[in-house]
Design a protein around this motif. Structure first.
Motif, PDB file in Angstrom:
ATOM      1  N   ALA A 174       0.770  -1.175  -0.046  1.00 27.18           N
ATOM      2  CA  ALA A 174       0.102   0.051  -0.123  1.00 27.18           C
ATOM      3  C   ALA A 174       0.918   1.290  -0.208  1.00 27.18           C
ATOM      4  CB  ALA A 174      -0.881  -0.188   1.140  1.00 27.18           C
ATOM      5  N   ASP A 175       1.833   1.460   0.822  1.00 26.01           N
ATOM      6  CA  ASP A 175       2.744   2.319   0.746  1.00 26.01           C
ATOM      7  C   ASP A 175       4.278   1.999   0.822  1.00 26.01           C
ATOM      8  OD1 ASP A 175       3.983   4.963   1.372  1.00 26.01           O
ATOM      9  OD2 ASP A 175       3.061   5.166   3.166  1.00 26.01           O
ATOM     10  N   PRO A 176       4.914   1.835  -0.219  1.00 23.17           N
ATOM     11  CA  PRO A 176       6.142   1.433  -0.589  1.00 23.17           C
ATOM     12  C   PRO A 176       7.292   2.446   0.156  1.00 23.17           C
ATOM     13  CG  PRO A 176       5.178   1.812  -2.534  1.00 23.17           C
ATOM     14  CD  PRO A 176       4.190   2.284  -1.509  1.00 23.17           C
ATOM     15  N   THR A 177       6.813   3.737   0.719  1.00 23.65           N
ATOM     16  CA  THR A 177       7.955   4.535   1.007  1.00 23.65           C
ATOM     17  C   THR A 177       7.724   4.305   2.819  1.00 23.65           C
ATOM     18  OG1 THR A 177       5.983   6.360   1.709  1.00 23.65           O
ATOM     19  CG2 THR A 177       7.514   6.230  -0.523  1.00 23.65           C
ATOM     20  N   THR A 178       6.898   3.604   3.399  1.00 22.87           N
ATOM     21  CA  THR A 178       7.105   3.711   4.785  1.00 22.87           C
ATOM     22  C   THR A 178       7.096   2.016   5.153  1.00 22.87           C
ATOM     23  OG1 THR A 178       4.717   3.557   5.172  1.00 22.87           O
ATOM     24  CG2 THR A 178       5.805   5.855   5.279  1.00 22.87           C
ATOM     25  N   SER A 179       6.957   1.176   4.225  1.00 28.74           N
ATOM     26  CA  SER A 179       6.681  -0.180   4.649  1.00 28.74           C
ATOM     27  C   SER A 179       7.962  -1.274   4.498  1.00 28.74           C
ATOM     28  CB  SER A 179       5.970  -0.988   3.261  1.00 28.74           C
ATOM     29  OG  SER A 179       6.121  -2.449   3.394  1.00 28.74           O
ATOM     30  N   TRP A 180       8.236  -1.834   5.884  1.00 28.78           N
ATOM     31  CA  TRP A 180       9.355  -2.557   6.071  1.00 28.78           C
ATOM     32  C   TRP A 180       9.466  -3.876   4.868  1.00 28.78           C
ATOM     33  CZ3 TRP A 180       9.164  -7.770   7.051  1.00 28.78           C
ATOM     34  CH2 TRP A 180       8.338  -8.518   7.300  1.00 28.78           C
ATOM     35  N   VAL A 181       8.206  -4.216   4.566  1.00 29.84           N
ATOM     36  CA  VAL A 181       8.305  -5.326   3.669  1.00 29.84           C
ATOM     37  C   VAL A 181       8.451  -4.768   1.985  1.00 29.84           C
ATOM     38  CG1 VAL A 181       6.775  -6.767   2.134  1.00 29.84           C
ATOM     39  CG2 VAL A 181       6.259  -6.399   4.539  1.00 29.84           C
ATOM     40  N   ALA A 182       8.486  -3.412   1.946  1.00 28.03           N
ATOM     41  CA  ALA A 182       9.072  -3.063   0.743  1.00 28.03           C
ATOM     42  C   ALA A 182      10.659  -2.920   0.608  1.00 28.03           C
ATOM     43  CB  ALA A 182       8.520  -1.632   0.493  1.00 28.03           C
ATOM     44  N   ARG A 183      11.063  -2.558   1.974  1.00 23.42           N
ATOM     45  CA  ARG A 183      12.549  -2.698   1.958  1.00 23.42           C
ATOM     46  C   ARG A 183      12.805  -3.990   1.823  1.00 23.42           C
ATOM     47  NH1 ARG A 183      11.014   1.020   5.771  1.00 23.42           N
ATOM     48  NH2 ARG A 183      11.647  -0.463   7.676  1.00 23.42           N
ATOM     49  N   TRP A 184      12.459  -5.090   2.581  1.00 24.33           N
ATOM     50  CA  TRP A 184      12.824  -6.342   2.440  1.00 24.33           C
ATOM     51  C   TRP A 184      12.761  -7.096   1.025  1.00 24.33           C
ATOM     52  CZ3 TRP A 184       8.849 -10.734   2.361  1.00 24.33           C
ATOM     53  CH2 TRP A 184       9.483 -11.859   2.487  1.00 24.33           C
ATOM     54  N   GLN A 185      11.848  -6.503   0.424  1.00 17.44           N
ATOM     55  CA  GLN A 185      11.715  -6.919  -1.205  1.00 17.44           C
ATOM     56  C   GLN A 185      12.217  -6.236  -2.051  1.00 17.44           C
ATOM     57  OE1 GLN A 185      10.459 -10.577  -0.536  1.00 17.44           O
ATOM     58  NE2 GLN A 185       9.870 -10.227  -2.526  1.00 17.44           N
ATOM     59  N   ARG A 186      13.131  -5.252  -1.591  1.00 14.25           N
ATOM     60  CA  ARG A 186      13.767  -4.249  -2.305  1.00 14.25           C
ATOM     61  C   ARG A 186      12.767  -3.442  -3.634  1.00 14.25           C
ATOM     62  NH1 ARG A 186      17.009  -8.765  -3.826  1.00 14.25           N
ATOM     63  NH2 ARG A 186      18.445  -9.073  -2.097  1.00 14.25           N
ATOM     64  N   LEU A 187      11.837  -3.122  -2.923  1.00 13.83           N
ATOM     65  CA  LEU A 187      10.596  -2.251  -3.738  1.00 13.83           C
ATOM     66  C   LEU A 187      10.210  -1.188  -3.362  1.00 13.83           C
ATOM     67  CD1 LEU A 187       7.715  -5.362  -3.478  1.00 13.83           C
ATOM     68  CD2 LEU A 187       9.273  -4.607  -5.352  1.00 13.83           C
ATOM     69  N   GLU A 188      11.520  -0.510  -2.751  1.00 13.44           N
ATOM     70  CA  GLU A 188      11.294   0.929  -2.474  1.00 13.44           C
ATOM     71  C   GLU A 188      11.125   1.614  -3.683  1.00 13.44           C
ATOM     72  OE1 GLU A 188      13.965  -0.712  -1.331  1.00 13.44           O
ATOM     73  OE2 GLU A 188      14.232  -0.263   0.864  1.00 13.44           O
ATOM     74  N   GLY A 189      10.474   2.711  -3.946  1.00 14.21           N
ATOM     75  CA  GLY A 189      10.285   3.450  -5.111  1.00 14.21           C
ATOM     76  C   GLY A 189       9.425   2.928  -6.132  1.00 14.21           C
ATOM     77  N   CYS A 190       8.917   1.554  -5.934  1.00 14.90           N
ATOM     78  CA  CYS A 190       8.014   1.031  -6.614  1.00 14.90           C
ATOM     79  C   CYS A 190       6.205   1.809  -6.494  1.00 14.90           C
ATOM     80  CB  CYS A 190       7.995  -0.420  -6.480  1.00 14.90           C
ATOM     81  SG  CYS A 190       9.343  -1.195  -7.231  1.00 14.90           S
ATOM     82  N   VAL A 191       5.611   1.429  -7.344  1.00 14.04           N
ATOM     83  CA  VAL A 191       4.000   1.903  -6.973  1.00 14.04           C
ATOM     84  C   VAL A 191       3.462   1.011  -6.124  1.00 14.04           C
ATOM     85  CG1 VAL A 191       4.159   3.104  -9.486  1.00 14.04           C
ATOM     86  CG2 VAL A 191       3.306   0.489  -9.035  1.00 14.04           C
ATOM     87  N   SER A 192       2.240   1.524  -5.464  1.00 14.50           N
ATOM     88  CA  SER A 192       1.331   0.487  -4.705  1.00 14.50           C
ATOM     89  C   SER A 192       0.885  -0.676  -5.644  1.00 14.50           C
ATOM     90  CB  SER A 192       0.496   1.155  -4.125  1.00 14.50           C
ATOM     91  OG  SER A 192       0.924   2.419  -3.143  1.00 14.50           O
ATOM     92  N   GLY A 193       0.689  -1.668  -5.326  1.00 15.94           N
ATOM     93  CA  GLY A 193       0.164  -2.630  -5.889  1.00 15.94           C
ATOM     94  C   GLY A 193       0.366  -4.337  -5.452  1.00 15.94           C
ATOM     95  N   VAL A 194       0.055  -5.171  -6.116  1.00 17.68           N
ATOM     96  CA  VAL A 194       0.162  -6.620  -5.836  1.00 17.68           C
ATOM     97  C   VAL A 194       1.889  -7.144  -6.144  1.00 17.68           C
ATOM     98  CG1 VAL A 194      -0.520  -8.894  -5.663  1.00 17.68           C
ATOM     99  CG2 VAL A 194      -2.090  -6.900  -5.514  1.00 17.68           C
ATOM    100  N   TYR A 195       2.537  -7.881  -5.601  1.00 18.85           N
ATOM    101  CA  TYR A 195       3.678  -8.094  -5.826  1.00 18.85           C
ATOM    102  C   TYR A 195       3.989  -9.620  -5.500  1.00 18.85           C
ATOM    103  CZ  TYR A 195       4.964  -3.259  -6.861  1.00 18.85           C
ATOM    104  OH  TYR A 195       5.085  -2.177  -7.267  1.00 18.85           O
ATOM    105  N   ALA A 196       4.797 -10.377  -6.227  1.00 18.67           N
ATOM    106  CA  ALA A 196       5.073 -11.477  -6.017  1.00 18.67           C
ATOM    107  C   ALA A 196       6.441 -11.713  -5.147  1.00 18.67           C
ATOM    108  CB  ALA A 196       5.539 -12.332  -7.333  1.00 18.67           C
TER     109      ALA A 196
END
Length: 122
Positions: A65-87
């Motif tokens: 939902a919010d790639p800028t604050t999500s620890w999951v985004a950091r873990w999956q190296r998705l910082e800077g990506c758009v919100s959405g569903v990722y594998a």
């Protein structure tokens, strides 16, 4: 904002981008391209590029939902990506010319299949 809802009858057409791991239908990749990687993948209106740069074989799903604050985004190296569903993992190998396009665009390709990308032996 466009709807990311995928009816059950369309789930067999889901594919994941091998570069950023976003999950969309084949038709959406073909119509809109990849919202994160379009500038160097050029998936929109290219069925061949969609086949080469996305995969039907992926594991796990993450709703981001919010790639800028999500620890999951950091873990999956998705910082800077758009919100959405990722594998979580995407199985497949990008063609060498696509890898070169990514490098030429100043981006770094990190395989999404769980293999290390640092040993450059293959």
């Amino acid at each position: 904002m466009s709807s990311a809802f995928v009816p059950g009858s369309q789930q067999r057409y889901l594919r994941a981008c091998m570069v950023c791991s976003i999950v969309q239908t084949h038709a959406r990749f073909l119509r809109d391209g990849c919202p994160n990687c379009e500038s160097f993948l050029g998936l929109a209106n290219s069925s061949d590029a969609v086949q080469e740069c996305t995969s039907q074989v992926f594991e796990g799903l993450i709703t981001l939902a919010d790639p800028t604050t999500s620890w999951v985004a950091r873990w999956q190296r998705l910082e800077g990506c758009v919100s959405g569903v990722y594998a979580v993992k995407v199985v497949g190998t990008l063609p060498d010319d696509v890898k070169q396009n990514i490098e030429d665009a100043g981006a770094r390709y990190i395989p999404r299949d769980g293999t290390a990308d640092d040993d450059d032996t293959g």
